[in-house]
Design an enzyme around this catalytic site. Structure first.
Site, PDB file in Angstrom:
ATOM      1  N   GLY A  22       0.823  -1.212   0.000  1.00  0.00           N
ATOM      2  CA  GLY A  22       0.000   0.000   0.000  1.00  0.00           C
ATOM      3  C   GLY A  22       0.854   1.256   0.000  1.00  0.00           C
ATOM      4  N   ALA A  23       0.222   2.391   0.387  1.00  0.00           N
ATOM      5  CA  ALA A  23       0.877   3.705   0.285  1.00  0.00           C
ATOM      6  C   ALA A  23       1.430   3.860  -1.142  1.00  0.00           C
ATOM      7  CB  ALA A  23       1.972   3.868   1.337  1.00  0.00           C
ATOM      8  N   HIS A  67       4.661   2.116  -7.954  1.00  0.00           N
ATOM      9  CA  HIS A  67       3.661   1.038  -7.955  1.00  0.00           C
ATOM     10  C   HIS A  67       2.794   1.125  -9.218  1.00  0.00           C
ATOM     11  CE1 HIS A  67       4.154   1.338  -3.393  1.00  0.00           C
ATOM     12  NE2 HIS A  67       4.440   0.085  -3.657  1.00  0.00           N
ATOM     13  N   SER A 124       9.705   5.450  -3.172  1.00  0.00           N
ATOM     14  CA  SER A 124       9.514   4.496  -2.075  1.00  0.00           C
ATOM     15  C   SER A 124       8.471   5.059  -1.125  1.00  0.00           C
ATOM     16  CB  SER A 124      10.826   4.308  -1.307  1.00  0.00           C
ATOM     17  OG  SER A 124      10.595   3.700  -0.052  1.00  0.00           O
ATOM     18  N   SER A 125       7.650   4.165  -0.580  1.00  0.00           N
ATOM     19  CA  SER A 125       6.662   4.636   0.394  1.00  0.00           C
ATOM     20  C   SER A 125       7.359   5.248   1.606  1.00  0.00           C
ATOM     21  CB  SER A 125       5.781   3.472   0.850  1.00  0.00           C
ATOM     22  OG  SER A 125       5.194   2.860  -0.276  1.00  0.00           O
TER      23      SER A 125
END
Ligand code: PAF
Length: 301
Positions: free
Chosen positions: A33-34, A39, A188-189
Site C-alpha cells: 500500500g501507500a 507502484h 519508495s513509500s
C-alpha cells in the site's frame, strides 16, 4: 473491457469469488500500500498483458523485525483504491492479518537460502523468510499467471525468482525498472518519512550508485567499482551506510576479474529512515584499479 473502479476484496472468500470472473492471463501486483508512481508503473506493466489485474495491499508483519516501522508504516487503502481507479485493475485484495494468517504466525515458512543471508538478509534477519512466505501465499490465493515486481527491491526479486524456480510455482515473474523522482531518489513509500533536509542527504545514495555505474563502464574492474562506491558516499551528518556493493546476477559479490551484467546496490539510514536502492551496470574489462588511499568499504557482505 477495462475495469473503471477495482472491486475491493477484504478477505480470501471475497477474493475467490472475484477471481472466478477474471480474464487470463491473471497478473498480480503485490504491494504494502501507500501507493506511489513506482507502484503504478507495475500496474501499467500488468495491464499491458491484456488479461486481468489483481493488486494486493497488505503490510506483512512477518517481514518486519523488532524495532522496525511495522506500526508506523502508512496504511492508506482508500487512497490506494482511488489511485488505482481507471487504471485497469480488476480487484484490490486488502486482507487483514487475521485473514492472511488465520492460525497466527505460520508454522511452515520459506527458507530464502544463501542469497537471502547477505545484505538485506543480514541486516534484517527473518525479513526474506517473511517476504517469501507471504509472496507464496499471495501467489496461491490469487492463482496468478504473472507477478510483477519492482527492480528497486533487487534482492527480493532475485529471491522470488529463485523460489519460483526451485519450488516449481509455475508463475512468470516480471520486473519493472525503478521509478525515480526528478531529484534522482528512487520512489519508495518510506520517502514520506524524510524531512526536506534528510531528503537532500538521501540523494547521496543514488549519486554514489551512478558513480559506481560509470566506473563499471570505464573498465576499472569490480574492486575499482567498489572503491568508487565507497569514496562517493560519505557517512556522517545523520547518514549511516548499511552496505554498498557490486553483485552479479546471483546476488553474490562480483569477483575481481568478472565482467558482464551486475548491479550496484546500497542501503543507508538517514535519521530514522532506512532506504535501499540499486542500479543495473555492465562491468567492462579488464581493469584492476585498487582503492589507493581511499577509505575501505563501509560494510562487507
Ligand atoms: O515489496 C513489497 O512491497 C513487499 O515486500 C511485498 C512483495 C508486497 C511482500 O509483502
Amino acid at each position: 473491457m477495462m475495469a473503471a473502479t477495482p472491486n475491493l476484496a477484504g478477505d480470501q472468500a471475497t477474493l475467490g469469488r472475484a477471481l472466478a470472473h477474471l480474464a487470463s492471463p491473471r497478473c498480480v501486483v503485490m504491494t504494502m500500500g501507500a501507493l506511489h508512481a513506482g507502484h503504478l508503473d507495475l500496474v501499467d506493466a500488468a495491464t499491458a498483458y491484456g488479461g486481468s489485474v489483481v493488486v494486493t495491499v497488505f503490510v506483512n508483519p512477518l517481514q518486519f523485525g523488532p524495532g522496525e516501522d511495522f506500526d508506523a508504516y502508512p496504511r492508506t487503502v482508500q487512497a490506494d483504491c482511488a489511485a488505482l481507479a481507471g487504471r485497469g485493475v480488476d480487484v484490490v485484495y486488502a486482507p487483514t492479518s487475521a485473514d492472511m494468517y488465520p492460525g497466527g504466525e505460520p508454522q511452515v515458512s520459506i527458507v530464502p537460502g544463501p542469497a537471502g543471508e547477505r545484505y538485506e538478509g543480514k541486516i534484517r534477519p527473518g525479513h526474506f523468510a517473511g517476504v517469501l512466505t507471504v509472496v507464496a501465499k499471495l501467489l496461491g490465493r490469487t492463482r496468478a499467471d504473472i507477478a510483477v515486481f519492482g527492480q528497486k527491491d533487487a534482492q527480493q526479486v532475485h529471491l522470488i525468482r529463485q523460489m519460483v524456480h526451485d519450488l516449481d510455482l509455475g508463475v512468470e515473474i516480471v520486473t519493472v525498472a525503478t521509478r525515480r523522482d526528478p531529484d534522482g531518489l528512487a520512489a519508495s513509500s518510506r520517502n514520506a518519512y524524510l524531512t526536506p533536509a534528510e531528503r537532500q542527504r538521501a540523494l547521496a545514495l543514488p549519486r554514489a550508485l551512478h558513480a559506481g555505474a560509470a566506473a563499471a563502464a570505464d573498465g576499472v574492474g569490480a574492486e575499482g567499482v567498489r572503491c568508487t562506491l565507497a569514496a562517493s558516499l560519505d557517512p556522517g551528518d545523520g547518514l549511516t551506510v548499511d552496505y554498498l556493493d557490486l553483485v552479479g546476477p546471483d546476488f553474490v559479490p562480483l569477483g575481481g576479474t568478472s565482467t558482464g551484467d551486475a548491479t550496484v546496490i546500497g542501503a543507508i539510514r538517514v535519521g530514522t529512515t532506512r532506504l535501499i536502492d540499486n542500479m543495473p551496470v555492465t562491468v567492462v574489462g579488464p581493469g584492476h584499479r585498487g582503492c589507493g588511499r581511499a577509505r575501505p568499504l563501509p560494510l562487507s557482505p
